[in-house]
Design a protein around this motif. Structure first.
Motif, PDB file in Angstrom:
ATOM      1  N   LEU A  64     -83.314  52.066  12.204  1.00 54.15           N
ATOM      2  CA  LEU A  64     -83.307  53.330  12.943  1.00 54.15           C
ATOM      3  C   LEU A  64     -84.218  53.229  14.159  1.00 54.15           C
ATOM      4  CD1 LEU A  64     -82.172  56.222  12.839  1.00 54.15           C
ATOM      5  CD2 LEU A  64     -84.228  56.886  11.613  1.00 54.15           C
ATOM      6  N   GLU A  65     -85.392  52.648  13.952  1.00 55.62           N
ATOM      7  CA  GLU A  65     -86.357  52.516  15.042  1.00 55.62           C
ATOM      8  C   GLU A  65     -85.763  51.705  16.194  1.00 55.62           C
ATOM      9  OE1 GLU A  65     -91.087  52.030  15.097  1.00 55.62           O
ATOM     10  OE2 GLU A  65     -90.027  50.188  14.601  1.00 55.62           O
ATOM     11  N   ARG A  66     -85.066  50.624  15.841  1.00 57.25           N
ATOM     12  CA  ARG A  66     -84.435  49.799  16.888  1.00 57.25           C
ATOM     13  C   ARG A  66     -83.361  50.598  17.626  1.00 57.25           C
ATOM     14  NH1 ARG A  66     -85.023  45.672  13.004  1.00 57.25           N
ATOM     15  NH2 ARG A  66     -82.873  45.858  12.259  1.00 57.25           N
ATOM     16  N   ALA A  67     -82.626  51.428  16.893  1.00 59.48           N
ATOM     17  CA  ALA A  67     -81.549  52.217  17.506  1.00 59.48           C
ATOM     18  C   ALA A  67     -82.095  53.300  18.434  1.00 59.48           C
ATOM     19  CB  ALA A  67     -80.683  52.844  16.416  1.00 59.48           C
ATOM     20  N   LEU A  68     -83.266  53.834  18.094  1.00 61.80           N
ATOM     21  CA  LEU A  68     -83.803  54.977  18.834  1.00 61.80           C
ATOM     22  C   LEU A  68     -84.194  54.656  20.273  1.00 61.80           C
ATOM     23  CD1 LEU A  68     -85.866  56.813  16.067  1.00 61.80           C
ATOM     24  CD2 LEU A  68     -83.766  57.612  17.173  1.00 61.80           C
ATOM     25  N   VAL A  69     -84.372  53.371  20.577  1.00 60.34           N
ATOM     26  CA  VAL A  69     -84.710  53.019  21.964  1.00 60.34           C
ATOM     27  C   VAL A  69     -83.544  53.346  22.905  1.00 60.34           C
ATOM     28  CG1 VAL A  69     -86.351  51.211  21.290  1.00 60.34           C
ATOM     29  CG2 VAL A  69     -83.964  50.592  21.793  1.00 60.34           C
ATOM     30  N   ASN A  70     -82.356  53.544  22.336  1.00 58.10           N
ATOM     31  CA  ASN A  70     -81.176  53.878  23.143  1.00 58.10           C
ATOM     32  C   ASN A  70     -81.079  55.366  23.488  1.00 58.10           C
ATOM     33  OD1 ASN A  70     -79.592  51.201  23.071  1.00 58.10           O
ATOM     34  ND2 ASN A  70     -80.126  51.554  20.924  1.00 58.10           N
ATOM     35  N   PHE A  71     -82.008  56.170  22.956  1.00 59.94           N
ATOM     36  CA  PHE A  71     -81.930  57.615  23.153  1.00 59.94           C
ATOM     37  C   PHE A  71     -83.105  58.138  23.966  1.00 59.94           C
ATOM     38  CE2 PHE A  71     -79.704  56.811  19.140  1.00 59.94           C
ATOM     39  CZ  PHE A  71     -78.536  57.530  19.329  1.00 59.94           C
ATOM     40  N   ASP A  72     -82.834  59.198  24.739  1.00 54.94           N
ATOM     41  CA  ASP A  72     -83.916  59.946  25.374  1.00 54.94           C
ATOM     42  C   ASP A  72     -84.208  61.135  24.465  1.00 54.94           C
ATOM     43  OD1 ASP A  72     -85.643  61.442  26.844  1.00 54.94           O
ATOM     44  OD2 ASP A  72     -84.254  61.878  28.487  1.00 54.94           O
ATOM     45  N   LEU A  73     -85.288  61.063  23.723  1.00 55.43           N
ATOM     46  CA  LEU A  73     -85.601  62.098  22.731  1.00 55.43           C
ATOM     47  C   LEU A  73     -85.883  63.457  23.359  1.00 55.43           C
ATOM     48  CD1 LEU A  73     -87.734  60.140  20.101  1.00 55.43           C
ATOM     49  CD2 LEU A  73     -85.287  60.635  20.074  1.00 55.43           C
TER      50      LEU A  73
END
Length: 234
Positions: free
Chosen positions: A99-108
């Protein structure tokens, strides 16, 4: 014995990472929903039913967990959302590191709600905390009423249980009374929503549950939950 220690360590590492994810999500006011179920119970169909409503008011992102392929992500690509696919290959659940690796693709800053569609599996996903605010479990009428008895961990973790394909109940021997009794014995706090994704029965109630979560999250910002997670063997 060594196996148990190793597993405990693995889960401990996962939880530490998940707590960091939770703190990050809290800081950004992002409501995180982890959806779990067996394969074929209707996770993606439920999302297809609720996303048109949710996206009218909120910015929604979806992380799709599958062992392989992009079938579910492809189904969701027609909605006004950001979808990211995680393929776990031989692993039957999502883990906080994935999940952490995937989250770099999002602007939170640009997300109100992150929905995680976990790998279809009734055992392993329940063990891995992902920093979510709520666990939604979907179970379909066609799976039979004894599922809580067989998969107690997942049922006990759920904050809300969607009993999907309720329109098919007449065609099955599903006993609602037994199902409710078994759920209550494991989990007194979970709200049960009887729904049908394909017939749009009570899908508004699912939207309402998520909406409540989004509002709650925006209101509090820094509630880190009670921080306890119980693990069982995968």
């Amino acid at each position: 014995m060594h196996y148990v220690e190793l597993e405990k360590d693995l889960l401990h590492q996962n939880d530490k990472l998940a707590e960091n994810i939770k703190k990050n999500m809290d800081d950004h006011g992002v409501y995180v929903l982890n959806i779990m179920s067996a394969p074929g119970s209707g996770k993606t169909s439920i999302l297809e039913a609720i996303l048109p409503e949710l996206t009218k008011k909120y910015k929604v992102a979806v992380i799709e967990g599958d062992m392989q392929g992009t079938a579910d992500a492809d189904r969701l690509s027609r909605f006004n959302i950001k979808v990211h696919q995680i393929n776990t290959h031989s692993i039957c659940h999502l883990e906080a590191a994935m999940l952490e690796r995937a989250l770099v693709n999002f602007d939170l800053h640009d997300i109100d709600c992150l929905i995680i569609e976990n790998v279809g599996n009734m055992v392993c996903p329940a063990d891995f905390f992902l920093g979510e605010d709520d666990v939604m479990m979907i179970v379909s009428i066609t799976e039979g009423h004894d599922k809580p008895h067989k998969y107690p961990v997942m049922f006990s973790k759920a904050d809300v249980i969607v009993l999907n394909k309720i329109d098919l109940i007449e065609s099955t021997n599903f006993n609602k009374e037994i199902f409710y009794q078994q759920v209550k014995a494991l989990n007194n706090r979970a709200h049960i929503i009887e729904a049908s994704a394909t017939k749009a029965i009570n899908t508004g109630e699912i939207v309402h549950f998520i909406e409540h979560g989004i509002h709650h999250k925006k209101g509090i910002g820094h509630d880190h939950g009670d921080g306890h997670h119980h693990h069982h063997h995968c």
